[in-house]
Motif scaffolding. Sequence first.
Motif, PDB file in Angstrom:
ATOM      1  N   PHE A  72      36.189 -32.996  23.992  1.00 23.47           N
ATOM      2  CA  PHE A  72      37.157 -33.659  23.120  1.00 23.47           C
ATOM      3  C   PHE A  72      36.707 -33.541  21.672  1.00 23.47           C
ATOM      4  CE2 PHE A  72      38.929 -37.334  20.888  1.00 23.47           C
ATOM      5  CZ  PHE A  72      40.257 -37.263  21.247  1.00 23.47           C
ATOM      6  N   GLN A  73      37.607 -33.087  20.800  1.00 30.07           N
ATOM      7  CA  GLN A  73      37.248 -32.863  19.395  1.00 30.07           C
ATOM      8  C   GLN A  73      38.270 -33.509  18.471  1.00 30.07           C
ATOM      9  OE1 GLN A  73      35.835 -28.926  18.191  1.00 30.07           O
ATOM     10  NE2 GLN A  73      37.257 -28.957  16.463  1.00 30.07           N
ATOM     11  N   ILE A  74      37.778 -34.243  17.478  1.00 31.39           N
ATOM     12  CA  ILE A  74      38.610 -34.823  16.432  1.00 31.39           C
ATOM     13  C   ILE A  74      38.689 -33.828  15.282  1.00 31.39           C
ATOM     14  CG2 ILE A  74      38.876 -36.762  14.838  1.00 31.39           C
ATOM     15  CD1 ILE A  74      37.122 -38.387  16.820  1.00 31.39           C
ATOM     16  N   ASP A  75      39.894 -33.533  14.800  1.00 33.98           N
ATOM     17  CA  ASP A  75      40.106 -32.470  13.821  1.00 33.98           C
ATOM     18  C   ASP A  75      40.629 -33.002  12.496  1.00 33.98           C
ATOM     19  OD1 ASP A  75      39.355 -30.193  15.311  1.00 33.98           O
ATOM     20  OD2 ASP A  75      41.254 -30.253  16.396  1.00 33.98           O
ATOM     21  N   LEU A  76      40.113 -32.436  11.417  1.00 34.63           N
ATOM     22  CA  LEU A  76      40.632 -32.649  10.068  1.00 34.63           C
ATOM     23  C   LEU A  76      40.661 -31.290   9.391  1.00 34.63           C
ATOM     24  CD1 LEU A  76      41.484 -34.441   7.677  1.00 34.63           C
ATOM     25  CD2 LEU A  76      39.056 -34.671   7.108  1.00 34.63           C
TER      26      LEU A  76
ATOM     27  N   GLY B  18      30.670 -34.677  29.985  1.00 36.31           N
ATOM     28  CA  GLY B  18      30.190 -34.164  28.716  1.00 36.31           C
ATOM     29  C   GLY B  18      28.929 -34.829  28.192  1.00 36.31           C
ATOM     30  N   ARG B  19      28.086 -35.350  29.095  1.00 38.85           N
ATOM     31  CA  ARG B  19      26.902 -36.068  28.647  1.00 38.85           C
ATOM     32  C   ARG B  19      25.761 -35.138  28.262  1.00 38.85           C
ATOM     33  NH1 ARG B  19      26.896 -40.952  33.192  1.00 38.85           N
ATOM     34  NH2 ARG B  19      28.758 -42.033  32.382  1.00 38.85           N
ATOM     35  N   SER B  20      25.788 -33.897  28.700  1.00 43.01           N
ATOM     36  CA  SER B  20      24.743 -32.964  28.314  1.00 43.01           C
ATOM     37  C   SER B  20      24.876 -32.630  26.839  1.00 43.01           C
ATOM     38  CB  SER B  20      24.841 -31.683  29.156  1.00 43.01           C
ATOM     39  OG  SER B  20      26.101 -31.079  28.975  1.00 43.01           O
ATOM     40  N   TRP B  21      23.792 -32.066  26.270  1.00 45.96           N
ATOM     41  CA  TRP B  21      23.811 -31.782  24.838  1.00 45.96           C
ATOM     42  C   TRP B  21      24.891 -30.756  24.514  1.00 45.96           C
ATOM     43  CZ3 TRP B  21      23.580 -27.571  21.723  1.00 45.96           C
ATOM     44  CH2 TRP B  21      23.400 -27.815  20.353  1.00 45.96           C
ATOM     45  N   HIS B  22      25.507 -30.935  23.382  1.00 42.71           N
ATOM     46  CA  HIS B  22      26.519 -29.986  22.900  1.00 42.71           C
ATOM     47  C   HIS B  22      26.583 -30.107  21.383  1.00 42.71           C
ATOM     48  CE1 HIS B  22      28.632 -33.832  23.301  1.00 42.71           C
ATOM     49  NE2 HIS B  22      29.397 -33.415  22.306  1.00 42.71           N
ATOM     50  N   PRO B  23      26.942 -29.033  20.691  1.00 44.41           N
ATOM     51  CA  PRO B  23      27.088 -29.124  19.230  1.00 44.41           C
ATOM     52  C   PRO B  23      28.239 -30.066  18.880  1.00 44.41           C
ATOM     53  CG  PRO B  23      27.876 -27.010  20.034  1.00 44.41           C
ATOM     54  CD  PRO B  23      27.205 -27.667  21.193  1.00 44.41           C
ATOM     55  N   ARG B  24      27.982 -30.963  17.950  1.00 45.54           N
ATOM     56  CA  ARG B  24      28.979 -31.967  17.597  1.00 45.54           C
ATOM     57  C   ARG B  24      29.781 -31.606  16.344  1.00 45.54           C
ATOM     58  NH1 ARG B  24      25.485 -34.818  20.684  1.00 45.54           N
ATOM     59  NH2 ARG B  24      26.351 -36.568  21.869  1.00 45.54           N
TER      60      ARG B  24
ATOM     61  N   TRP C 112      45.869 -19.126   5.010  1.00 49.08           N
ATOM     62  CA  TRP C 112      44.428 -19.309   5.177  1.00 49.08           C
ATOM     63  C   TRP C 112      44.183 -20.741   5.652  1.00 49.08           C
ATOM     64  CZ3 TRP C 112      47.111 -18.551   0.711  1.00 49.08           C
ATOM     65  CH2 TRP C 112      47.175 -19.619  -0.191  1.00 49.08           C
ATOM     66  N   SER C 113      43.002 -20.994   6.201  1.00 49.62           N
ATOM     67  CA  SER C 113      42.729 -22.325   6.729  1.00 49.62           C
ATOM     68  C   SER C 113      41.241 -22.641   6.680  1.00 49.62           C
ATOM     69  CB  SER C 113      43.232 -22.450   8.178  1.00 49.62           C
ATOM     70  OG  SER C 113      42.471 -21.629   9.040  1.00 49.62           O
ATOM     71  N   PHE C 114      40.964 -23.934   6.559  1.00 45.67           N
ATOM     72  CA  PHE C 114      39.614 -24.482   6.653  1.00 45.67           C
ATOM     73  C   PHE C 114      39.709 -25.757   7.469  1.00 45.67           C
ATOM     74  CE2 PHE C 114      39.934 -22.272   2.592  1.00 45.67           C
ATOM     75  CZ  PHE C 114      38.865 -21.398   2.664  1.00 45.67           C
ATOM     76  N   GLY C 115      38.679 -26.033   8.255  1.00 45.35           N
ATOM     77  CA  GLY C 115      38.735 -27.238   9.062  1.00 45.35           C
ATOM     78  C   GLY C 115      37.373 -27.718   9.495  1.00 45.35           C
ATOM     79  N   TYR C 116      37.339 -28.985   9.855  1.00 42.96           N
ATOM     80  CA  TYR C 116      36.129 -29.603  10.401  1.00 42.96           C
ATOM     81  C   TYR C 116      36.499 -30.342  11.672  1.00 42.96           C
ATOM     82  CZ  TYR C 116      32.458 -33.027  11.204  1.00 42.96           C
ATOM     83  OH  TYR C 116      31.479 -33.795  11.789  1.00 42.96           O
ATOM     84  N   GLY C 117      35.660 -30.186  12.690  1.00 40.26           N
ATOM     85  CA  GLY C 117      35.870 -30.888  13.936  1.00 40.26           C
ATOM     86  C   GLY C 117      34.615 -31.597  14.394  1.00 40.26           C
ATOM     87  N   TYR C 118      34.796 -32.795  14.931  1.00 41.70           N
ATOM     88  CA  TYR C 118      33.667 -33.573  15.467  1.00 41.70           C
ATOM     89  C   TYR C 118      33.914 -33.848  16.939  1.00 41.70           C
ATOM     90  CZ  TYR C 118      30.384 -37.320  16.345  1.00 41.70           C
ATOM     91  OH  TYR C 118      29.373 -38.088  16.879  1.00 41.70           O
TER      92      TYR C 118
END
Length: 213
Positions: free
Chosen positions: A66-70, A22-28, A54-60
Amino acid sequence: MKRAVAVLLGLAAALPAAGQWGRSWHPRHHFEAGLGFAVPGKDLTTFYQNAFAWSFGYGYRPVKFFQIDLGYQGAYNAARVKDYIYNPSAGYLRIRDFQTYLPLGARVVAPVGGGRVEFYGGGGASYVRTAESLRQPSDWVRFECPDCVSRDGWGYYALLGTGIALTQSQAVRLTVITRVYRAETSGPPIGANPAIFTREQWVNTTFGLTFSF
């Protein structure tokens, strides 16, 4: 809670391997919003009903896979509360019930077709709450609700889903995501549920959009 920790440890174990690819560029940064339905289970099956959600969320994403979710999810009227209180200046005001889910965890992302389609799997810890709320007569007048109660607790969730890119840049995706919550809640009875201590399960599916950059 132990299962949530095990899920997160498993995802964390995959992080070094994901970094190699996953070292190439990707949206974070990934913001998602969706609408769907919540389906109660376990001790709630007899007393609660399917509800609009309904739902709202943010992922990094520190790495591509691999994505961290809140997140935040809500549902309405699953407990079928239809009570009223009388106020001399406003008349009868309805008491409604709302469900709140706060998932905190991570997911593994599996892109296919050059990244146009993504599959998700993950999980983590979650907070679950059902609360009664008084329908206010206007935005400028607020009345207290002495009869309103709430019950809540902590647990874990599991996630499965997919996203399909709608733009060539893959910045906008149409998503279908299912989260299965399991929690143990306590508090005063809400609706027809007589239990003080409840083992809850919710299967919440939402259809939405994700915006990435």
